[in-house]
Design a protein around this motif. Structure first.
Motif, PDB file in Angstrom:
ATOM      1  N   LEU A  14      47.524  38.963  40.571  1.00  0.00           N
ATOM      2  CA  LEU A  14      47.634  38.629  39.142  1.00  0.00           C
ATOM      3  C   LEU A  14      48.032  37.175  38.940  1.00  0.00           C
ATOM      4  CD1 LEU A  14      49.318  41.764  37.542  1.00  0.00           C
ATOM      5  CD2 LEU A  14      46.941  41.034  37.411  1.00  0.00           C
ATOM      6  N   LEU A  15      48.956  36.687  39.744  1.00  0.00           N
ATOM      7  CA  LEU A  15      49.379  35.298  39.637  1.00  0.00           C
ATOM      8  C   LEU A  15      48.217  34.349  39.958  1.00  0.00           C
ATOM      9  CD1 LEU A  15      51.756  33.348  39.164  1.00  0.00           C
ATOM     10  CD2 LEU A  15      52.191  33.483  41.622  1.00  0.00           C
ATOM     11  N   SER A  16      47.435  34.679  40.965  1.00  0.00           N
ATOM     12  CA  SER A  16      46.294  33.845  41.336  1.00  0.00           C
ATOM     13  C   SER A  16      45.229  33.827  40.253  1.00  0.00           C
ATOM     14  CB  SER A  16      45.686  34.339  42.643  1.00  0.00           C
ATOM     15  OG  SER A  16      46.590  34.220  43.690  1.00  0.00           O
ATOM     16  N   THR A  22      43.977  29.470  34.035  1.00  0.00           N
ATOM     17  CA  THR A  22      44.651  28.313  33.451  1.00  0.00           C
ATOM     18  C   THR A  22      43.950  27.021  33.851  1.00  0.00           C
ATOM     19  OG1 THR A  22      46.773  29.469  33.485  1.00  0.00           O
ATOM     20  CG2 THR A  22      46.841  27.080  33.293  1.00  0.00           C
ATOM     21  N   GLY A  23      43.534  26.923  35.106  1.00  0.00           N
ATOM     22  CA  GLY A  23      42.850  25.727  35.569  1.00  0.00           C
ATOM     23  C   GLY A  23      41.442  25.595  35.030  1.00  0.00           C
ATOM     24  N   ILE A  24      40.744  26.701  34.876  1.00  0.00           N
ATOM     25  CA  ILE A  24      39.363  26.645  34.384  1.00  0.00           C
ATOM     26  C   ILE A  24      39.309  26.301  32.897  1.00  0.00           C
ATOM     27  CG2 ILE A  24      37.323  28.064  33.911  1.00  0.00           C
ATOM     28  CD1 ILE A  24      37.493  27.166  36.779  1.00  0.00           C
ATOM     29  N   PHE A  25      40.154  26.945  32.100  1.00  0.00           N
ATOM     30  CA  PHE A  25      40.094  26.759  30.649  1.00  0.00           C
ATOM     31  C   PHE A  25      41.075  25.718  30.114  1.00  0.00           C
ATOM     32  CE2 PHE A  25      38.559  31.193  31.203  1.00  0.00           C
ATOM     33  CZ  PHE A  25      37.258  30.951  30.815  1.00  0.00           C
ATOM     34  N   GLY A  26      41.957  25.189  30.965  1.00  0.00           N
ATOM     35  CA  GLY A  26      42.896  24.168  30.532  1.00  0.00           C
ATOM     36  C   GLY A  26      43.971  24.684  29.599  1.00  0.00           C
ATOM     37  N   TRP A  27      44.406  25.918  29.811  1.00  0.00           N
ATOM     38  CA  TRP A  27      45.461  26.493  28.978  1.00  0.00           C
ATOM     39  C   TRP A  27      46.776  25.739  29.177  1.00  0.00           C
ATOM     40  CZ3 TRP A  27      44.496  32.246  30.640  1.00  0.00           C
ATOM     41  CH2 TRP A  27      43.306  32.690  30.062  1.00  0.00           C
ATOM     42  N   PHE A  28      47.638  25.788  28.187  1.00  0.00           N
ATOM     43  CA  PHE A  28      48.988  25.220  28.214  1.00  0.00           C
ATOM     44  C   PHE A  28      48.973  23.717  28.474  1.00  0.00           C
ATOM     45  CE2 PHE A  28      49.290  29.575  29.978  1.00  0.00           C
ATOM     46  CZ  PHE A  28      49.907  30.168  28.892  1.00  0.00           C
ATOM     47  N   GLY A  29      47.914  23.043  28.055  1.00  0.00           N
ATOM     48  CA  GLY A  29      47.837  21.603  28.208  1.00  0.00           C
ATOM     49  C   GLY A  29      47.552  21.120  29.613  1.00  0.00           C
ATOM     50  N   GLY A  37      40.955  27.961  41.738  1.00  0.00           N
ATOM     51  CA  GLY A  37      40.701  29.263  42.346  1.00  0.00           C
ATOM     52  C   GLY A  37      40.999  29.320  43.830  1.00  0.00           C
ATOM     53  N   ILE A  38      41.576  28.273  44.367  1.00  0.00           N
ATOM     54  CA  ILE A  38      41.824  28.210  45.807  1.00  0.00           C
ATOM     55  C   ILE A  38      42.814  29.289  46.258  1.00  0.00           C
ATOM     56  CG2 ILE A  38      43.704  26.530  45.756  1.00  0.00           C
ATOM     57  CD1 ILE A  38      40.790  26.482  48.203  1.00  0.00           C
ATOM     58  N   PHE A  39      43.686  29.731  45.383  1.00  0.00           N
ATOM     59  CA  PHE A  39      44.662  30.752  45.760  1.00  0.00           C
ATOM     60  C   PHE A  39      44.039  32.140  45.860  1.00  0.00           C
ATOM     61  CE2 PHE A  39      47.187  27.454  43.571  1.00  0.00           C
ATOM     62  CZ  PHE A  39      47.924  27.042  44.665  1.00  0.00           C
ATOM     63  N   LEU A  40      42.869  32.323  45.273  1.00  0.00           N
ATOM     64  CA  LEU A  40      42.177  33.607  45.379  1.00  0.00           C
ATOM     65  C   LEU A  40      41.485  33.778  46.728  1.00  0.00           C
ATOM     66  CD1 LEU A  40      40.580  33.810  41.849  1.00  0.00           C
ATOM     67  CD2 LEU A  40      42.268  35.381  42.782  1.00  0.00           C
ATOM     68  N   LEU A  41      41.118  32.685  47.364  1.00  0.00           N
ATOM     69  CA  LEU A  41      40.346  32.767  48.603  1.00  0.00           C
ATOM     70  C   LEU A  41      41.086  33.459  49.748  1.00  0.00           C
ATOM     71  CD1 LEU A  41      38.484  29.360  48.561  1.00  0.00           C
ATOM     72  CD2 LEU A  41      37.668  31.595  47.854  1.00  0.00           C
ATOM     73  N   PRO A  42      42.338  33.107  50.053  1.00  0.00           N
ATOM     74  CA  PRO A  42      42.998  33.821  51.157  1.00  0.00           C
ATOM     75  C   PRO A  42      43.260  35.289  50.847  1.00  0.00           C
ATOM     76  CG  PRO A  42      44.388  32.020  50.380  1.00  0.00           C
ATOM     77  CD  PRO A  42      43.140  32.004  49.579  1.00  0.00           C
ATOM     78  N   LEU A  43      43.433  35.621  49.573  1.00  0.00           N
ATOM     79  CA  LEU A  43      43.652  37.020  49.219  1.00  0.00           C
ATOM     80  C   LEU A  43      42.381  37.845  49.380  1.00  0.00           C
ATOM     81  CD1 LEU A  43      45.817  36.649  45.990  1.00  0.00           C
ATOM     82  CD2 LEU A  43      46.599  37.251  48.283  1.00  0.00           C
ATOM     83  N   GLY A  44      41.223  37.193  49.316  1.00  0.00           N
ATOM     84  CA  GLY A  44      39.950  37.899  49.393  1.00  0.00           C
ATOM     85  C   GLY A  44      39.297  37.908  50.761  1.00  0.00           C
ATOM     86  N   LEU A  45      39.982  37.363  51.763  1.00  0.00           N
ATOM     87  CA  LEU A  45      39.409  37.390  53.111  1.00  0.00           C
ATOM     88  C   LEU A  45      39.339  38.815  53.607  1.00  0.00           C
ATOM     89  CD1 LEU A  45      41.121  34.334  54.780  1.00  0.00           C
ATOM     90  CD2 LEU A  45      38.750  34.522  54.114  1.00  0.00           C
ATOM     91  N   PRO A  46      38.374  39.241  54.317  1.00  0.00           N
ATOM     92  CA  PRO A  46      37.201  38.604  54.880  1.00  0.00           C
ATOM     93  C   PRO A  46      35.984  38.664  53.963  1.00  0.00           C
ATOM     94  CG  PRO A  46      37.313  40.797  55.747  1.00  0.00           C
ATOM     95  CD  PRO A  46      38.516  40.610  54.839  1.00  0.00           C
ATOM     96  N   TRP A  47      36.122  39.244  52.775  1.00  0.00           N
ATOM     97  CA  TRP A  47      34.970  39.464  51.888  1.00  0.00           C
ATOM     98  C   TRP A  47      34.409  38.154  51.360  1.00  0.00           C
ATOM     99  CZ3 TRP A  47      34.256  43.942  53.557  1.00  0.00           C
ATOM    100  CH2 TRP A  47      35.320  44.806  53.778  1.00  0.00           C
TER     101      TRP A  47
END
Length: 79
Positions: A14-16, A22-29, A37-47
């Motif tokens: 959820l945090l990732s 937030t990074g894609i849409f520029g939320w919160f300024g 999305g780099i934090f999603l990659l290690p969570l999704g290994l090996p897929w």
């Protein structure tokens, strides 16, 4: 133990996703960042690696891959 591992992984997932959106849409300024999305990659290994090998490269793959691992952890918890 699997219960705790599931909930910790779920929290990281959820945090990732929140950091990614937030990074894609520029939320919160925040400035828009294509590497949010780099934090999603290690969570999704090996897929993520398997999807890359067969030519599937998209944001949807990066978001869905950790969900597969989360489903596996849920299955191991309930087994």
């Amino acid at each position: 133990m699997m219960k705790w591992l599931f909930w910790i992984f779920f929290g990281f997932y959820l945090l990732s996703i929140f950091i990614f959106l937030t990074g894609i849409f520029g939320w919160f300024g925040e400035p828009q960042d294509p590497l949010s999305g780099i934090f999603l990659l290690p969570l999704g290994l090996p897929w993520v690696l398997i999807g890359d090998q067969i030519g599937l490269t998209s944001a949807a793959l990066a978001i869905a891959s950790p969900a597969i691992n989360l489903g596996i952890l849920f299955w191991l918890w309930k087994r």
